[in-house]
Write a protein that holds these residues in place. Structure first.
Motif, PDB file in Angstrom:
ATOM      1  N   MET A  63       0.827  -1.201   0.000  1.00 36.37           N
ATOM      2  CA  MET A  63       0.000   0.000   0.000  1.00 36.37           C
ATOM      3  C   MET A  63       0.872   1.265   0.000  1.00 36.37           C
ATOM      4  O   MET A  63       0.570   2.239  -0.686  1.00 36.37           O
ATOM      5  CB  MET A  63      -0.930   0.007   1.219  1.00 36.37           C
ATOM      6  N   PHE A  64       1.977   1.237   0.759  1.00 35.75           N
ATOM      7  CA  PHE A  64       2.907   2.375   0.754  1.00 35.75           C
ATOM      8  C   PHE A  64       3.481   2.584  -0.654  1.00 35.75           C
ATOM      9  O   PHE A  64       3.480   3.706  -1.183  1.00 35.75           O
ATOM     10  CB  PHE A  64       4.060   2.147   1.737  1.00 35.75           C
ATOM     11  N   SER A  65       3.979   1.501  -1.255  1.00 30.44           N
ATOM     12  CA  SER A  65       4.590   1.629  -2.581  1.00 30.44           C
ATOM     13  C   SER A  65       3.540   1.973  -3.631  1.00 30.44           C
ATOM     14  O   SER A  65       3.802   2.766  -4.550  1.00 30.44           O
ATOM     15  CB  SER A  65       5.316   0.335  -2.960  1.00 30.44           C
ATOM     16  N   GLY A  66       2.327   1.416  -3.496  1.00 33.48           N
ATOM     17  CA  GLY A  66       1.258   1.746  -4.431  1.00 33.48           C
ATOM     18  C   GLY A  66       0.899   3.217  -4.378  1.00 33.48           C
ATOM     19  O   GLY A  66       0.632   3.851  -5.409  1.00 33.48           O
ATOM     20  N   SER A  67       0.908   3.797  -3.183  1.00 35.13           N
ATOM     21  CA  SER A  67       0.618   5.229  -3.024  1.00 35.13           C
ATOM     22  C   SER A  67       1.670   6.073  -3.738  1.00 35.13           C
ATOM     23  O   SER A  67       1.355   7.081  -4.378  1.00 35.13           O
ATOM     24  CB  SER A  67       0.576   5.597  -1.536  1.00 35.13           C
ATOM     25  N   TYR A 130      10.083   5.594   3.623  1.00 40.64           N
ATOM     26  CA  TYR A 130      10.118   5.094   2.252  1.00 40.64           C
ATOM     27  C   TYR A 130       9.243   5.961   1.350  1.00 40.64           C
ATOM     28  O   TYR A 130       9.655   6.352   0.245  1.00 40.64           O
ATOM     29  CB  TYR A 130       9.636   3.644   2.208  1.00 40.64           C
ATOM     30  N   PHE A 131       8.038   6.276   1.823  1.00 37.58           N
ATOM     31  CA  PHE A 131       7.113   7.108   1.055  1.00 37.58           C
ATOM     32  C   PHE A 131       7.737   8.477   0.766  1.00 37.58           C
ATOM     33  O   PHE A 131       7.703   8.968  -0.367  1.00 37.58           O
ATOM     34  CB  PHE A 131       5.810   7.276   1.833  1.00 37.58           C
ATOM     35  N   ALA A 132       8.339   9.086   1.790  1.00 40.60           N
ATOM     36  CA  ALA A 132       8.966  10.405   1.627  1.00 40.60           C
ATOM     37  C   ALA A 132      10.151  10.330   0.668  1.00 40.60           C
ATOM     38  O   ALA A 132      10.341  11.218  -0.178  1.00 40.60           O
ATOM     39  CB  ALA A 132       9.418  10.938   2.986  1.00 40.60           C
ATOM     40  N   LEU A 133      10.957   9.267   0.790  1.00 40.75           N
ATOM     41  CA  LEU A 133      12.133   9.110  -0.070  1.00 40.75           C
ATOM     42  C   LEU A 133      11.724   9.008  -1.542  1.00 40.75           C
ATOM     43  O   LEU A 133      12.306   9.683  -2.406  1.00 40.75           O
ATOM     44  CB  LEU A 133      12.918   7.853   0.333  1.00 40.75           C
ATOM     45  N   VAL A 134      10.716   8.176  -1.825  1.00 39.57           N
ATOM     46  CA  VAL A 134      10.333   7.966  -3.220  1.00 39.57           C
ATOM     47  C   VAL A 134       9.599   9.188  -3.776  1.00 39.57           C
ATOM     48  O   VAL A 134       9.691   9.483  -4.963  1.00 39.57           O
ATOM     49  CB  VAL A 134       9.494   6.683  -3.373  1.00 39.57           C
ATOM     50  N   GLY A 155      15.562   2.514  -1.420  1.00 41.52           N
ATOM     51  CA  GLY A 155      14.166   2.093  -1.268  1.00 41.52           C
ATOM     52  C   GLY A 155      14.061   0.603  -1.014  1.00 41.52           C
ATOM     53  O   GLY A 155      13.257   0.154  -0.187  1.00 41.52           O
ATOM     54  N   PHE A 156      14.880  -0.192  -1.699  1.00 41.81           N
ATOM     55  CA  PHE A 156      14.892  -1.638  -1.472  1.00 41.81           C
ATOM     56  C   PHE A 156      15.414  -1.961  -0.072  1.00 41.81           C
ATOM     57  O   PHE A 156      14.913  -2.875   0.599  1.00 41.81           O
ATOM     58  CB  PHE A 156      15.767  -2.330  -2.523  1.00 41.81           C
ATOM     59  N   VAL A 157      16.430  -1.224   0.355  1.00 40.37           N
ATOM     60  CA  VAL A 157      16.981  -1.439   1.702  1.00 40.37           C
ATOM     61  C   VAL A 157      15.921  -1.192   2.770  1.00 40.37           C
ATOM     62  O   VAL A 157      15.811  -1.949   3.742  1.00 40.37           O
ATOM     63  CB  VAL A 157      18.207  -0.533   1.932  1.00 40.37           C
ATOM     64  N   LEU A 158      15.140  -0.137   2.601  1.00 40.56           N
ATOM     65  CA  LEU A 158      14.089   0.161   3.577  1.00 40.56           C
ATOM     66  C   LEU A 158      13.054  -0.955   3.642  1.00 40.56           C
ATOM     67  O   LEU A 158      12.506  -1.242   4.713  1.00 40.56           O
ATOM     68  CB  LEU A 158      13.411   1.493   3.233  1.00 40.56           C
ATOM     69  N   ARG A 159      12.793  -1.598   2.521  1.00 43.28           N
ATOM     70  CA  ARG A 159      11.885  -2.760   2.533  1.00 43.28           C
ATOM     71  C   ARG A 159      12.455  -3.866   3.419  1.00 43.28           C
ATOM     72  O   ARG A 159      11.748  -4.463   4.229  1.00 43.28           O
ATOM     73  CB  ARG A 159      11.680  -3.288   1.115  1.00 43.28           C
ATOM     74  N   ALA A 160      13.754  -4.163   3.220  1.00 42.01           N
ATOM     75  CA  ALA A 160      14.395  -5.217   4.001  1.00 42.01           C
ATOM     76  C   ALA A 160      14.443  -4.864   5.480  1.00 42.01           C
ATOM     77  O   ALA A 160      14.189  -5.709   6.350  1.00 42.01           O
ATOM     78  CB  ALA A 160      15.806  -5.476   3.464  1.00 42.01           C
TER      79      ALA A 160
END
Length: 300
Positions: A63-67, A130-134, A155-160
Motif C-alpha cells: 500500500m505504501f509503494s502503491g501510493s 520510504y514514502f517520503a524518499l520515493v 528504497g529496497f533497503v528500507l523494505r528489508a
C-alpha cells in the motif's frame, strides 16, 4: 431502458475500480517480497506468529509503494502520454482524473499509516520514510545522475529493514549489502534499457538519460554485477549459517546471467517486474534458490 442504464453504471464502476488497482501497479509488488528476507534468514520462517506479522507487513508495504506509484504517475503524466508503453496507464490514458488520483492516494496512504502504526510504530516510521524518499525521488532525485539509482537502492533497503524491525530480529549487514548491490544492478539495467529506447526514437524519455552514456552505464554494471556475486559469496563463506550455503552461489550467478540475457535479447530491462513474473527459467531458479536456502538453514 432502466436495465441498460443500471448495467452501464455497473460497468463504469468496475472499470474505474480496475483503473484504481492498476494505477497502484500490483505487478511491481514483487519487490516488497524483501520484507520476508529477515524472516527466512533469521530461521523464523515456520514461526506462525512472525509469519503472520510479515504477511501484514508485506500487504502494508504494498500500500505504501502503491501510493508512491500514484504520485509518480501524477507527476509524470505528460511524459507518460508520449511514451509508447506508459501511455496506457490509467492517468495518461484518461481512465481516471488527476483529482480522483489525489483523493484516492490520500485515503489509501492515511489508512496505511494508521494500520502500520497499530502494527508497529517503528515499522510505520520506516514505511513513511520510504514514502517520503520515493516522493523526493519523483520530484527531484530522479533527475540527479548517480543519486537516482542509489535512491532506488535505498528504497529496497528500507523494505528489508522494515521486515527485520517488524519481527524484532537483528539487521544483518550482509542482507543490507546484497540488497543494495542487487537493486543497483536492476536500476542500472533499467536505465540502460531506457537509453536503448531513446536510441530507437522513443519520445517522452527521462531527462536524466542525457547525463548517462552507454559506456558509463556498462562500467557501473560491471562493478555492481561482480560486487553482487562477491558479496553474496562472502556471506555464504563467513555468515553464521551452515557452510553448505555455498551451494546456493550457482543459483545467484545463474539468476544474474539469466536476467542479463533477457535484458539484452528481449528488451525487457525497463520492466524488471515483468521479467520476474514471466520468465519461467528465472522463476524456477528463484524457487530452487529459496528451497535450497530453507533446507540448508533449517535442516543442515
Amino acid at each position: 431502458m432502466e436495465n441498460l442504464s443500471t448495467k452501464f453504471q455497473y460497468n463504469n464502476v468496475v472499470n474505474i475500480s480496475r483503473a484504481f488497482v492498476k494505477i497502484m501497479r500490483p505487478k511491481q509488488w514483487t519487490k516488497n517480497l524483501l520484507v520476508f528476507a529477515a524472516l527466512l534468514f533469521s530461521n523464523n520462517l515456520f514461526n506462525m506468529d512472525l509469519l503472520k506479522l510479515s504477511l501484514y507487513g508485506f500487504f502494508l508495504f504494498c500500500m505504501f509503494s502503491g501510493s508512491v506509484y500514484i504520485i509518480n504517475d501524477i507527476v509524470d503524466i505528460e511524459k507518460d502520454r508520449k511514451h509508447p508503453k506508459k501511455c496506457r496507464r490509467p492517468l495518461p490514458a484518461g481512465l481516471i482524473s488527476i483529482r480522483q488520483a489525489w483523493l484516492f492516494v490520500m485515503v489509501v496512504f492515511s489508512l496505511t499509516v494508521l494500520a502500520s502504526y497499530r502494527l508497529s510504530p517503528l515499522f510505520a516510521s520506516i514505511g513513511m520514510a520510504y514514502f517520503a524518499l520515493v516522493c523526493l525521488y519523483s520530484f527531484y532525485l530522479k533527475n540527479v545522475v548517480i543519486l537516482d539509482v542509489m535512491t532506488i537502492a535505498l528504497g529496497f533497503v528500507l523494505r528489508a529493514v522494515a521486515g527485520t524491525v517488524l519481527i524484532g530480529v537483528r539487521i544483518s549487514p550482509w542482507l543490507l549489502l546484497c540488497t543494495i548491490l542487487l537493486s543497483m544492478f536492476l536500476a542500472l539495467h533499467k536505465r540502460k534499457s531506457e537509453m536503448e529506447l531513446v536510441a530507437k526514437g522513443s519520445k517522452g524519455s527521462r531527462k536524466i538519460l542525457e547525463d548517462y552514456t552507454p559506456e558509463l552505464i556498462n562500467d557501473m554494471l560491471h562493478i555492481v554485477t561482480s560486487s553482487t556475486v562477491m558479496a553474496y559469496s562472502l556471506y555464504t563463506f563467513t555468515g553464521a549459517h551452515s557452510v553448505y550455503m555455498m551451494g546456493t552461489i550457482p543459483f545467484v550467478i545463474y539468476g544474474i546471467f539469466r536476467y542479463q540475457y533477457i535484458v539484452h535479447t528481449k528488451d525487457m530491462g525497463e520492466n524488471p517486474e515483468l521479467i520476474l513474473l514471466n520468465d519461467v527459467p528465472l522463476i524456477v531458479n528463484i524457487f530452487l534458490w529459496v528451497v535450497s536456502c530453507v533446507v540448508i538453514l533449517y535442516w543442515l
